[in-house]
Motif scaffolding. Structure first.
Motif, PDB file in Angstrom:
ATOM      1  N   GLY A 135       0.865  -1.246  -0.049  1.00 20.41           N
ATOM      2  CA  GLY A 135      -0.037   0.143  -0.143  1.00 20.41           C
ATOM      3  C   GLY A 135       0.977   1.373   0.222  1.00 20.41           C
ATOM      4  N   GLY A 136       1.986   1.203   0.031  1.00 22.90           N
ATOM      5  CA  GLY A 136       3.035   2.519   0.089  1.00 22.90           C
ATOM      6  C   GLY A 136       2.759   3.275  -0.990  1.00 22.90           C
ATOM      7  N   THR A 137       2.715   2.946  -2.257  1.00 22.67           N
ATOM      8  CA  THR A 137       2.589   3.679  -3.349  1.00 22.67           C
ATOM      9  C   THR A 137       1.237   4.116  -3.563  1.00 22.67           C
ATOM     10  N   VAL A 138       0.358   3.629  -2.943  1.00 24.65           N
ATOM     11  CA  VAL A 138      -0.928   4.228  -2.920  1.00 24.65           C
ATOM     12  C   VAL A 138      -1.448   5.103  -1.694  1.00 24.65           C
ATOM     13  N   ARG A 139      -1.159   4.621  -0.577  1.00 23.75           N
ATOM     14  CA  ARG A 139      -1.584   5.403   0.496  1.00 23.75           C
ATOM     15  C   ARG A 139      -0.921   6.787   0.900  1.00 23.75           C
ATOM     16  N   LEU A 140       0.398   6.691   0.596  1.00 24.21           N
ATOM     17  CA  LEU A 140       1.464   7.867   0.870  1.00 24.21           C
ATOM     18  C   LEU A 140       1.156   8.906   0.087  1.00 24.21           C
ATOM     19  N   PRO A 141       0.929   8.956  -1.441  1.00 28.60           N
ATOM     20  CA  PRO A 141       0.635  10.001  -2.207  1.00 28.60           C
ATOM     21  C   PRO A 141      -0.886  10.337  -1.754  1.00 28.60           C
ATOM     22  N   ARG A 142      -1.780   9.600  -1.259  1.00 28.17           N
ATOM     23  CA  ARG A 142      -3.042  10.119  -0.800  1.00 28.17           C
ATOM     24  C   ARG A 142      -3.106  11.011   0.455  1.00 28.17           C
ATOM     25  N   LEU A 143      -2.046  10.656   1.089  1.00 29.68           N
ATOM     26  CA  LEU A 143      -1.807  11.265   2.519  1.00 29.68           C
ATOM     27  C   LEU A 143      -1.091  12.597   2.620  1.00 29.68           C
ATOM     28  N   ASP A 201     -18.925   7.628   8.904  1.00 27.77           N
ATOM     29  CA  ASP A 201     -18.323   8.825   8.330  1.00 27.77           C
ATOM     30  C   ASP A 201     -16.910   8.338   8.011  1.00 27.77           C
ATOM     31  N   ARG A 202     -16.088   7.452   8.835  1.00 27.54           N
ATOM     32  CA  ARG A 202     -14.724   7.230   8.575  1.00 27.54           C
ATOM     33  C   ARG A 202     -14.975   6.329   7.313  1.00 27.54           C
ATOM     34  N   LEU A 203     -15.741   5.444   6.951  1.00 32.32           N
ATOM     35  CA  LEU A 203     -15.699   4.325   5.788  1.00 32.32           C
ATOM     36  C   LEU A 203     -16.065   5.436   4.509  1.00 32.32           C
ATOM     37  N   SER A 204     -16.862   6.437   4.849  1.00 28.04           N
ATOM     38  CA  SER A 204     -17.296   7.301   3.379  1.00 28.04           C
ATOM     39  C   SER A 204     -15.890   8.056   3.204  1.00 28.04           C
ATOM     40  N   ALA A 205     -15.153   8.515   4.179  1.00 28.81           N
ATOM     41  CA  ALA A 205     -13.836   9.058   3.826  1.00 28.81           C
ATOM     42  C   ALA A 205     -13.099   8.178   2.976  1.00 28.81           C
ATOM     43  N   TYR A 206     -12.748   6.950   3.286  1.00 29.76           N
ATOM     44  CA  TYR A 206     -12.271   6.061   2.458  1.00 29.76           C
ATOM     45  C   TYR A 206     -13.168   5.852   1.102  1.00 29.76           C
ATOM     46  N   ARG A 207     -14.125   5.314   1.165  1.00 32.76           N
ATOM     47  CA  ARG A 207     -14.846   5.036  -0.204  1.00 32.76           C
ATOM     48  C   ARG A 207     -14.778   6.046  -1.220  1.00 32.76           C
ATOM     49  N   GLN A 208     -14.827   7.502  -0.760  1.00 31.36           N
ATOM     50  CA  GLN A 208     -14.949   8.524  -1.796  1.00 31.36           C
ATOM     51  C   GLN A 208     -13.770   8.394  -2.675  1.00 31.36           C
ATOM     52  N   TRP A 209     -12.532   7.737  -2.205  1.00 36.33           N
ATOM     53  CA  TRP A 209     -11.676   7.545  -3.377  1.00 36.33           C
ATOM     54  C   TRP A 209     -12.084   7.005  -4.459  1.00 36.33           C
ATOM     55  N   ASP A 210     -13.114   5.958  -4.471  1.00 35.76           N
ATOM     56  CA  ASP A 210     -13.331   5.123  -5.443  1.00 35.76           C
ATOM     57  C   ASP A 210     -14.483   5.692  -6.568  1.00 35.76           C
ATOM     58  N   PHE A 211     -14.761   6.985  -6.365  1.00 38.40           N
ATOM     59  CA  PHE A 211     -15.783   7.666  -7.041  1.00 38.40           C
ATOM     60  C   PHE A 211     -15.252   9.144  -7.581  1.00 38.40           C
ATOM     61  N   ASP A 212     -16.075   9.592  -8.711  1.00 38.50           N
ATOM     62  CA  ASP A 212     -15.968  11.069  -9.104  1.00 38.50           C
ATOM     63  C   ASP A 212     -16.764  11.864  -7.957  1.00 38.50           C
ATOM     64  N   LEU A 213     -16.468  13.262  -7.918  1.00 30.57           N
ATOM     65  CA  LEU A 213     -17.237  13.968  -6.892  1.00 30.57           C
ATOM     66  C   LEU A 213     -18.676  13.800  -6.796  1.00 30.57           C
ATOM     67  N   ALA A 214     -19.413  13.885  -7.904  1.00 28.89           N
ATOM     68  CA  ALA A 214     -21.006  13.468  -7.695  1.00 28.89           C
ATOM     69  C   ALA A 214     -21.107  12.088  -7.070  1.00 28.89           C
ATOM     70  N   ASP A 215     -20.565  11.143  -7.453  1.00 29.73           N
ATOM     71  CA  ASP A 215     -20.671   9.866  -7.022  1.00 29.73           C
ATOM     72  C   ASP A 215     -20.467   9.625  -5.547  1.00 29.73           C
TER      73      ASP A 215
END
Length: 249
Positions: A135-143, A201-215
């Motif tokens: 997960g380093g190349t995924v989580r570090l840029p997001r963070l 709320d916590r899971l929504s903060a993670y799941r939002q990466w899966d969607f564009d803004l509207a979704d």
């Protein structure tokens, strides 16, 4: 046992205990970490977990002495343990000493990172040609953002706690020797909140990466329906009756 599990009220503390290897993770330890966090997920009496290491170090990464002792499956679990699983409840990293290579990836997997003043983060595996596959190349840029992440990924340089906090890698910096106690205090604060709403709320903060803004906004709206229905009215009633005035938590 390379992993020690203890409890402090609603908090589960998972400690990597391989001090002779600076808490580097071998396949058996990875399995033990997966089991520990699966048990945490299934235990309704514990609300927050803390991941830490023994004897003044968080984790030095994957134990290079164990390379080749097991077959790597890119579709299987992460070699460091639970890193390819999104927990349903919060996990806090309590970091003393080094959180490097795969140890950095374990810290990134956690929701929050409490670091001692002398803690060090880094992609130290850069020196040995070992890739980030937990997960380093995924989580570090997001963070911390793409540029700062690439600075760490390409150079493998050490990042001290002060810089880690400045770039958003560490959420709290405390005195040496106090990372675990500070993490426990933070965990108990989080555990005291209404859990259904907070975890939604916590899971929504993670799941939002899966969607564009509207979704993402649509997903958030639907995820909030159950907390609104099952807990918000009671919380609002407590407020109208005088609780929480003046910003008290």
């Amino acid at each position: 046992m390379s992993v020690i599990i203890t409890r402090d009220g609603p908090v589960t503390i998972v400690t990597i205990d391989r001090p002779a290897r600076r808490n580097a993770v071998d396949p058996d330890t990875a399995n033990a970490l997966r089991d520990a966090f699966a048990a945490f997920a299934a235990d309704s009496d514990t609300r927050v977990a803390i991941l830490t290491g023994s004897a003044g170090n968080f984790c030095a990464g994957f134990d290079l002495n164990a390379v080749g002792t097991s077959r790597y499956d890119p579709d299987g679990p992460g070699p460091m343990g639970p890193t390819r699983v999104l927990q349903d409840k919060p996990v806090i990293a309590a970091v003393e000493g080094h959180a490097v290579a795969g140890g950095l990836e374990l810290a990134l997997w956690c929701d929050l990172r409490v670091a001692a003043a002398s803690a060090v983060f880094g992609v130290y595996c850069r020196r040995w040609g070992v890739p980030l596959i937990d997960g380093g190349t995924v989580r570090l840029p997001r963070l911390v953002g793409q540029g700062r992440a690439l600075d760490m990924i390409l150079t493998g340089r050490p990042v001290a706690a002060e810089e880690a906090q400045r770039i958003g890698l560490a959420d709290r910096v405390v005195a040496d020797g106090e990372a675990l106690s500070a993490a426990i205090a933070l965990a108990k604060q989080i555990a005291a909140f209404p859990q259904l709403c907070m975890n939604s709320d916590r899971l929504s903060a993670y799941r939002q990466w899966d969607f564009d803004l509207a979704d993402a906004l649509t997903h958030e709206a639907h995820a909030g329906a159950a907390p609104l229905r099952e807990g918000a009215a009671a919380g609002a009633k407590r407020f109208t009756e005088g609780a929480g005035r003046g910003g008290a938590f």
